[in-house]
Motif scaffolding. Structure first.
Motif, PDB file in Angstrom:
ATOM      1  N   HIS A   1     -44.188  52.294  43.253  1.00 34.90           N
ATOM      2  CA  HIS A   1     -45.638  52.083  43.252  1.00 34.90           C
ATOM      3  C   HIS A   1     -46.176  52.287  41.829  1.00 34.90           C
ATOM      4  O   HIS A   1     -47.017  51.530  41.351  1.00 34.90           O
ATOM      5  CB  HIS A   1     -46.241  53.067  44.249  1.00 34.90           C
ATOM      6  CG  HIS A   1     -47.726  53.144  44.274  1.00 34.90           C
ATOM      7  ND1 HIS A   1     -48.516  52.078  44.611  1.00 34.90           N
ATOM      8  CD2 HIS A   1     -48.573  54.179  44.026  1.00 34.90           C
ATOM      9  CE1 HIS A   1     -49.792  52.457  44.562  1.00 34.90           C
ATOM     10  NE2 HIS A   1     -49.852  53.719  44.190  1.00 34.90           N
TER      11      HIS A   1
ATOM     12  N   ASP B   1     -47.914  56.713  47.893  1.00 37.90           N
ATOM     13  CA  ASP B   1     -48.264  55.304  48.109  1.00 37.90           C
ATOM     14  C   ASP B   1     -47.065  54.362  48.049  1.00 37.90           C
ATOM     15  O   ASP B   1     -47.228  53.143  48.024  1.00 37.90           O
ATOM     16  CB  ASP B   1     -49.316  54.846  47.075  1.00 37.90           C
ATOM     17  CG  ASP B   1     -50.727  55.219  47.504  1.00 37.90           C
ATOM     18  OD1 ASP B   1     -50.894  55.780  48.608  1.00 37.90           O
ATOM     19  OD2 ASP B   1     -51.660  54.949  46.728  1.00 37.90           O
TER      20      ASP B   1
ATOM     21  N   HIS C   1     -48.487  61.003  42.860  1.00 37.31           N
ATOM     22  CA  HIS C   1     -48.597  60.095  41.718  1.00 37.31           C
ATOM     23  C   HIS C   1     -49.981  60.272  41.124  1.00 37.31           C
ATOM     24  O   HIS C   1     -50.780  61.046  41.637  1.00 37.31           O
ATOM     25  CB  HIS C   1     -48.310  58.635  42.109  1.00 37.31           C
ATOM     26  CG  HIS C   1     -49.268  58.031  43.092  1.00 37.31           C
ATOM     27  ND1 HIS C   1     -49.388  58.485  44.393  1.00 37.31           N
ATOM     28  CD2 HIS C   1     -50.162  57.016  42.974  1.00 37.31           C
ATOM     29  CE1 HIS C   1     -50.307  57.768  45.020  1.00 37.31           C
ATOM     30  NE2 HIS C   1     -50.802  56.874  44.179  1.00 37.31           N
TER      31      HIS C   1
ATOM     32  N   MET D   1     -54.990  49.414  49.272  1.00 38.63           N
ATOM     33  CA  MET D   1     -56.204  50.193  48.996  1.00 38.63           C
ATOM     34  C   MET D   1     -57.319  49.733  49.920  1.00 38.63           C
ATOM     35  O   MET D   1     -57.513  48.544  50.119  1.00 38.63           O
ATOM     36  CB  MET D   1     -56.648  49.969  47.557  1.00 38.63           C
ATOM     37  CG  MET D   1     -55.658  50.471  46.520  1.00 38.63           C
ATOM     38  SD  MET D   1     -55.330  52.237  46.619  1.00 38.63           S
ATOM     39  CE  MET D   1     -53.703  52.216  47.376  1.00 38.63           C
TER      40      MET D   1
ATOM     41  N   ASP E   1     -57.389  58.500  43.705  1.00 39.13           N
ATOM     42  CA  ASP E   1     -57.678  58.749  45.116  1.00 39.13           C
ATOM     43  C   ASP E   1     -56.688  59.750  45.721  1.00 39.13           C
ATOM     44  O   ASP E   1     -56.811  60.119  46.887  1.00 39.13           O
ATOM     45  CB  ASP E   1     -57.720  57.445  45.921  1.00 39.13           C
ATOM     46  CG  ASP E   1     -56.468  56.594  45.766  1.00 39.13           C
ATOM     47  OD1 ASP E   1     -55.833  56.638  44.693  1.00 39.13           O
ATOM     48  OD2 ASP E   1     -56.118  55.882  46.724  1.00 39.13           O
ATOM     49  N   HIS E   2     -55.709  60.182  44.906  1.00 38.12           N
ATOM     50  CA  HIS E   2     -54.753  61.211  45.333  1.00 38.12           C
ATOM     51  C   HIS E   2     -54.870  62.489  44.509  1.00 38.12           C
ATOM     52  O   HIS E   2     -54.363  63.531  44.914  1.00 38.12           O
ATOM     53  CB  HIS E   2     -53.312  60.686  45.230  1.00 38.12           C
ATOM     54  CG  HIS E   2     -53.027  59.543  46.145  1.00 38.12           C
ATOM     55  ND1 HIS E   2     -52.274  59.669  47.291  1.00 38.12           N
ATOM     56  CD2 HIS E   2     -53.434  58.251  46.103  1.00 38.12           C
ATOM     57  CE1 HIS E   2     -52.222  58.493  47.918  1.00 38.12           C
ATOM     58  NE2 HIS E   2     -52.912  57.625  47.205  1.00 38.12           N
TER      59      HIS E   2
ATOM     60  N   HIS F   1     -52.759  58.295  40.665  1.00 40.56           N
ATOM     61  CA  HIS F   1     -53.984  57.582  41.060  1.00 40.56           C
ATOM     62  C   HIS F   1     -55.074  58.540  41.541  1.00 40.56           C
ATOM     63  O   HIS F   1     -54.809  59.471  42.307  1.00 40.56           O
ATOM     64  CB  HIS F   1     -53.679  56.546  42.156  1.00 40.56           C
ATOM     65  CG  HIS F   1     -52.909  55.362  41.655  1.00 40.56           C
ATOM     66  ND1 HIS F   1     -52.155  54.564  42.475  1.00 40.56           N
ATOM     67  CD2 HIS F   1     -52.793  54.846  40.403  1.00 40.56           C
ATOM     68  CE1 HIS F   1     -51.605  53.585  41.761  1.00 40.56           C
ATOM     69  NE2 HIS F   1     -51.972  53.741  40.500  1.00 40.56           N
TER      70      HIS F   1
HETATM   71 ZN   LIG Z   1     -51.718  54.922  44.537  1.00 45.99          ZN
END
Ligand SMILES: [Zn+2]
Length: 295
Positions: free
Chosen positions: A166, A185, A91, A1, A95-96, A93
């Motif tokens: 991940h 990721d 996935h 990250m 930031d995605h 998270h």
């Molecule tokens: Zn991630």
């Protein structure tokens, strides 16, 4: 990250939205053609894979909601007025998936079942980042367990769920004619170090098995979009797998000798990688706490 992203998150968590906004203001979204129909957008979160063609646009991941106008502007340079028709999440998270609430207004969000479950609850990652429960409009409306194909833009776009790497909801997306794979990721490049999110069901052995499965499946000349970092090739996946195995071996040595984190950091196997000290400590520290000395 990226440290910058963590900084943005901390600003958001502190409620300092007036300070967070300039951070997003400073982020540029840059489009680059990868191969065939597929482009990548680099920006302020996970790399976005883009399929462009007669059927419109399919996005793999969508970074953060405040970046959506810039993402749309970048899409116009490669896709003209073609609409975003589908969004696939690699996935859960933020930031995605942060752009889901914007792009989900007009395009169905597609994801593995565990992605939806974790978006509903939100949670704290094992690196300390917290993602709040996603708004209703950001939730995937099509979920699947093992695999799914979207047939658009003259090719089959295959999403394949690989277990516990991940996270526990990771999907790799293979663009079969363009010969491009988006790894989410599970694979990062260009100075980013891997992240096993134990709190989201991640697992180091699983991550290694997943990478090796992809290596054994994709053609030698495949182009690889990492979750973060520059587009890479199959040899980079092979090198990454070796690095993960070196790391696992060092963790096993640390565990069997009841070694300290400092001893792990000093393991000679890591010398060849030349990681910056702070990133190395973050990366190995999380694995140490997850595997050698769980609390
Ligand atoms: Zn991630």
């Amino acid at each position: 990250m990226a440290r910058k992203e963590i900084g943005i998150l901390l600003l958001l968590l502190s409620g300092a939205s007036s300070r967070a906004q300039p951070e997003f203001d400073q982020i540029q979204i840059r489009a680059e053609r990868v191969a065939g129909n597929v482009h990548v957008l680099y920006g302020g979160g996970g790399n976005i894979g883009v399929s462009v063609g007669p059927d419109g646009v399919l996005l793999v991941d969508d970074q953060y909601a405040p970046l959506a106008p810039k993402i749309r502007a970048a899409l116009r340079t490669i896709a003209g007025d073609r609409p975003v028709r589908f969004v696939l999440n690699t996935h859960w998270h933020g930031d995605h998936t942060g752009g889901n609430e914007i792009f989900g207004e007009t395009a169905p969000i597609i994801a593995q079942e565990n992605v939806r479950k974790r978006l509903v609850t939100g949670g704290v990652l094992s690196n300390g980042r917290r993602f709040e429960p996603a708004p209703e409009g950001a939730l995937p409306i099509i979920t699947f367990d093992r695999k799914l194909s979207v047939h658009v833009n003259d090719e089959e776009i295959r999403g394949l769920h690989l277990e516990r790497g991940h996270t526990d909801g990771d999907v790799v997306v293979y663009f079969t004619r363009s010969n491009v794979v988006h790894m989410g990721d599970q694979f990062v490049s260009g100075g980013f170090l891997p992240f096993v999110d134990f709190n989201s069901g991640g697992d180091l052995d699983g991550l290694i098995a997943n990478i090796d499965q992809v290596i054994g499946t994709v053609p030698d000349d495949v182009r690889v979009i990492p979750g973060h970092g520059a587009v890479a090739g199959k040899p980079d996946l092979v090198a990454y797998s070796k690095m993960l195995k070196d790391t696992r071996a060092a963790l096993r040595r640390a565990k069997s000798s009841r070694g300290s984190l400092e001893a792990l950091l000093g393991d000679p196997v890591f010398r060849q990688y030349g990681w910056p000290e702070e990133e190395k400590r973050d990366f190995l520290g999380r694995l140490y706490r997850g595997i050698v000395d769980p609390r």
